[in-house]
Write a protein that holds these residues in place. Structure first.
Motif, PDB file in Angstrom:
ATOM      1  N   ILE A 289      44.554 -58.176  56.249  1.00 36.89           N
ATOM      2  CA  ILE A 289      44.890 -59.546  56.617  1.00 36.89           C
ATOM      3  C   ILE A 289      43.749 -60.073  57.485  1.00 36.89           C
ATOM      4  CG2 ILE A 289      46.551 -61.067  57.752  1.00 36.89           C
ATOM      5  CD1 ILE A 289      48.706 -58.982  57.246  1.00 36.89           C
ATOM      6  N   SER A 290      43.052 -61.071  56.993  1.00 35.66           N
ATOM      7  CA  SER A 290      41.831 -61.517  57.660  1.00 35.66           C
ATOM      8  C   SER A 290      41.703 -63.033  57.587  1.00 35.66           C
ATOM      9  CB  SER A 290      40.605 -60.861  57.007  1.00 35.66           C
ATOM     10  OG  SER A 290      39.408 -61.263  57.634  1.00 35.66           O
TER      11      SER A 290
ATOM     12  N   ALA B 175      42.269 -58.133  60.623  1.00 40.23           N
ATOM     13  CA  ALA B 175      40.893 -58.440  61.017  1.00 40.23           C
ATOM     14  C   ALA B 175      40.131 -57.161  61.349  1.00 40.23           C
ATOM     15  CB  ALA B 175      40.881 -59.402  62.206  1.00 40.23           C
ATOM     16  N   PRO B 176      40.091 -56.198  60.424  1.00 43.17           N
ATOM     17  CA  PRO B 176      39.533 -54.895  60.765  1.00 43.17           C
ATOM     18  C   PRO B 176      38.035 -54.941  61.026  1.00 43.17           C
ATOM     19  CG  PRO B 176      39.892 -55.044  58.397  1.00 43.17           C
ATOM     20  CD  PRO B 176      40.514 -56.274  59.007  1.00 43.17           C
TER      21      PRO B 176
ATOM     22  N   HIS C  30      45.854 -50.789  44.466  1.00 41.48           N
ATOM     23  CA  HIS C  30      46.892 -50.772  45.493  1.00 41.48           C
ATOM     24  C   HIS C  30      46.402 -51.365  46.819  1.00 41.48           C
ATOM     25  CE1 HIS C  30      44.723 -46.926  45.431  1.00 41.48           C
ATOM     26  NE2 HIS C  30      44.836 -46.940  46.743  1.00 41.48           N
ATOM     27  N   ALA C  31      45.287 -52.087  46.782  1.00 47.35           N
ATOM     28  CA  ALA C  31      44.759 -52.765  47.971  1.00 47.35           C
ATOM     29  C   ALA C  31      44.809 -54.272  47.767  1.00 47.35           C
ATOM     30  CB  ALA C  31      43.330 -52.318  48.248  1.00 47.35           C
ATOM     31  N   VAL C  32      45.165 -54.987  48.840  1.00 47.59           N
ATOM     32  CA  VAL C  32      45.338 -56.436  48.787  1.00 47.59           C
ATOM     33  C   VAL C  32      44.589 -57.073  49.949  1.00 47.59           C
ATOM     34  CG1 VAL C  32      47.009 -58.335  48.987  1.00 47.59           C
ATOM     35  CG2 VAL C  32      47.603 -56.279  47.682  1.00 47.59           C
ATOM     36  N   LEU C  33      43.916 -58.184  49.686  1.00 47.66           N
ATOM     37  CA  LEU C  33      43.342 -59.009  50.735  1.00 47.66           C
ATOM     38  C   LEU C  33      44.207 -60.249  50.893  1.00 47.66           C
ATOM     39  CD1 LEU C  33      41.141 -59.896  52.764  1.00 47.66           C
ATOM     40  CD2 LEU C  33      39.904 -60.903  50.824  1.00 47.66           C
ATOM     41  N   HIS C  34      44.784 -60.419  52.064  1.00 50.02           N
ATOM     42  CA  HIS C  34      45.563 -61.619  52.386  1.00 50.02           C
ATOM     43  C   HIS C  34      44.718 -62.441  53.353  1.00 50.02           C
ATOM     44  CE1 HIS C  34      49.678 -63.574  53.146  1.00 50.02           C
ATOM     45  NE2 HIS C  34      48.775 -64.303  53.811  1.00 50.02           N
ATOM     46  N   GLU C  35      44.110 -63.485  52.847  1.00 52.87           N
ATOM     47  CA  GLU C  35      43.208 -64.305  53.655  1.00 52.87           C
ATOM     48  C   GLU C  35      43.988 -65.481  54.251  1.00 52.87           C
ATOM     49  OE1 GLU C  35      38.641 -65.951  53.338  1.00 52.87           O
ATOM     50  OE2 GLU C  35      39.819 -65.712  51.515  1.00 52.87           O
ATOM     51  N   ILE C  36      43.792 -65.704  55.531  1.00 52.17           N
ATOM     52  CA  ILE C  36      44.461 -66.794  56.234  1.00 52.17           C
ATOM     53  C   ILE C  36      43.434 -67.874  56.560  1.00 52.17           C
ATOM     54  CG2 ILE C  36      45.753 -67.457  58.302  1.00 52.17           C
ATOM     55  CD1 ILE C  36      47.002 -64.721  58.344  1.00 52.17           C
ATOM     56  N   ASP C  37      43.662 -69.054  56.066  1.00 52.14           N
ATOM     57  CA  ASP C  37      42.742 -70.167  56.283  1.00 52.14           C
ATOM     58  C   ASP C  37      42.747 -70.605  57.744  1.00 52.14           C
ATOM     59  OD1 ASP C  37      42.038 -70.218  53.606  1.00 52.14           O
ATOM     60  OD2 ASP C  37      43.498 -71.769  53.086  1.00 52.14           O
TER      61      ASP C  37
ATOM     62  N   ARG D 187      36.445 -58.784  50.093  1.00 55.61           N
ATOM     63  CA  ARG D 187      36.850 -59.123  48.725  1.00 55.61           C
ATOM     64  C   ARG D 187      36.164 -58.201  47.721  1.00 55.61           C
ATOM     65  NH1 ARG D 187      35.719 -63.968  49.199  1.00 55.61           N
ATOM     66  NH2 ARG D 187      37.740 -64.630  50.002  1.00 55.61           N
ATOM     67  N   LYS D 188      34.884 -57.958  47.911  1.00 53.11           N
ATOM     68  CA  LYS D 188      34.159 -57.067  47.010  1.00 53.11           C
ATOM     69  C   LYS D 188      34.696 -55.640  47.088  1.00 53.11           C
ATOM     70  CE  LYS D 188      29.710 -54.770  46.347  1.00 53.11           C
ATOM     71  NZ  LYS D 188      28.357 -54.522  46.910  1.00 53.11           N
ATOM     72  N   TRP D 189      34.939 -55.171  48.299  1.00 50.84           N
ATOM     73  CA  TRP D 189      35.302 -53.774  48.486  1.00 50.84           C
ATOM     74  C   TRP D 189      36.642 -53.408  47.858  1.00 50.84           C
ATOM     75  CZ3 TRP D 189      33.740 -53.412  54.375  1.00 50.84           C
ATOM     76  CH2 TRP D 189      32.349 -53.271  54.464  1.00 50.84           C
ATOM     77  N   ILE D 190      37.606 -54.298  47.888  1.00 46.36           N
ATOM     78  CA  ILE D 190      38.923 -53.923  47.375  1.00 46.36           C
ATOM     79  C   ILE D 190      39.143 -54.348  45.923  1.00 46.36           C
ATOM     80  CG2 ILE D 190      39.892 -54.060  49.704  1.00 46.36           C
ATOM     81  CD1 ILE D 190      41.402 -56.580  48.692  1.00 46.36           C
ATOM     82  N   ALA D 191      38.144 -54.964  45.318  1.00 51.34           N
ATOM     83  CA  ALA D 191      38.323 -55.527  43.972  1.00 51.34           C
ATOM     84  C   ALA D 191      38.761 -54.484  42.960  1.00 51.34           C
ATOM     85  CB  ALA D 191      37.033 -56.208  43.507  1.00 51.34           C
ATOM     86  N   ASP D 192      38.299 -53.256  43.110  1.00 47.74           N
ATOM     87  CA  ASP D 192      38.599 -52.218  42.121  1.00 47.74           C
ATOM     88  C   ASP D 192      39.660 -51.234  42.596  1.00 47.74           C
ATOM     89  OD1 ASP D 192      36.688 -53.252  40.328  1.00 47.74           O
ATOM     90  OD2 ASP D 192      35.074 -52.184  41.357  1.00 47.74           O
TER      91      ASP D 192
END
Length: 325
Positions: free
Chosen positions: A272-273, A157-158, A295-302, A287-292
């Motif tokens: 992780i957000s 949650a940065p 080696h970056a991953v967004l792990h979204e927690i519902d 999501r937009k920022w790491i799309a390109d």
């Protein structure tokens, strides 16, 4: 100071009771917590950083709390089921509850150098850093300053990874803001207040009831499930708000763009957000920022807000076990 950042510093110190784990820990059980003090100069006379260890795993992870001026105990809850997987180090940033420092020694650069001092103390060539909220900013700032010492970044949650926000990102930020404001006004908040009689005018609320109301008001911001407000502890005198102002005044003059920095490097970055995190509601910008960045991953927690370990403890444990390895 922006409204968003003001709200951030108010809410972050809420976590768990830091005494509980110590009281339950036998002295000879090396899977439990130990604490010690890291001097910034002479151990007898210079200010010290409070350090706490937890876990018996072979992989070292340094956990960075939010704030600035908050404390570490919420992150203990976040990793409580991972003690056999990792060896965690927590420390309280200068000026926080257990690491008192003179105001003149509290700056953004000092926070970065404290982390480097800890790295040297631990004799770690490369670090796995897990930072929550403003701790995610600190982890990113350290990685920019010392990229050769980074093994992996895990950002929980940065807080904002670009500051100031570029013009082309402001529309997405506005969408996140509107969704967050609507969520804060969900009817469950007032129902929870009414359940405990906290909206009454007479008789006046006692101190315990005022604390309950304070935590519910924080919960509407920090949690997805307001019924879990009672798991929030701390705040008030445990938080040192002036540390935020001191640190903010010493930010880099041009701000930062840690997303661009990540793109230049090869170390893994995991965000992780929660999808109900008030700082990134719906994760449109993340999501937009790491799309390109491959080696970056967004792990979204519902159904999780800013305090992931309260809203979705089991899912956060699974995510950390997966991404910290």
């Amino acid at each position: 100071m922006t409204l968003v950042l003001l709200l951030l510093i108010i809410g972050l110190p809420l976590g768990c009771d830091p005494r509980r784990n110590v009281e339950e820990s036998p002295e000879n059980d090396n899977t439990k917590m130990k604490d010690w003090f890291l001097s910034t100069g002479d151990w007898e006379t210079d200010p010290q950083l409070y350090v706490r260890e937890f876990g018996s795993g072979k992989d070292t992870v340094i956990m960075l709390h939010g704030g600035w001026g908050a404390e570490h105990s919420g992150l203990v809850t976040a990793v409580k089921d991972l003690e056999k997987d990792f060896h965690f180090f927590f420390y309280e940033q200068r000026g926080s509850l257990r690491s008192p420092f003179p105001d003149s020694l509290i700056t953004f650069d000092h926070h970065i150098e404290d982390l480097e001092l800890l790295r040297k103390e631990l004799k770690q060539d490369q670090l796995t850093l897990a930072g929550h909220s403003m701790g995610g900013v600190l982890a990113s700032a350290y990685a920019q300053q010392y990229p050769e010492h980074i093994k992996k970044l895990v950002l929980l949650a940065p807080a904002r990874l670009k500051e100031p926000l570029p013009e082309e990102d402001k529309e997405l930020q506005h969408q996140e803001y509107l969704a967050s404001m609507a969520f804060r006004n969900r009817p469950e908040i007032e129902k929870e207040m009414d359940k405990y009689g906290l909206n009454r005018e007479s008789p006046p609320l006692n101190s315990k009831e005022k604390t309950m109301k304070y935590r519910m008001n924080m919960g509407k911001l920090m949690l997805s499930d307001i019924s879990k407000w009672s798991q929030m502890t701390g705040g008030r005198s445990l938080y040192k708000p002036h540390v935020y102002g001191l640190t903010e005044r010493s930010y880099p003059p041009g701000g930062w763009d840690y997303i661009a920095e990540f793109g230049k490097r090869n170390y893994p970055v995991v965000i992780i957000s929660g999808n109900h995190d008030w700082l990134a509601f719906g994760n449109l910008l993340n999501r937009k920022w790491i799309a390109d960045i491959p080696h970056a991953v967004l792990h979204e927690i519902d159904d999780a807000g800013h305090l992931l370990w309260i809203d979705q403890a089991d899912e956060l444990t699974r995510a950390l076990r997966q991404h910290l390895k």
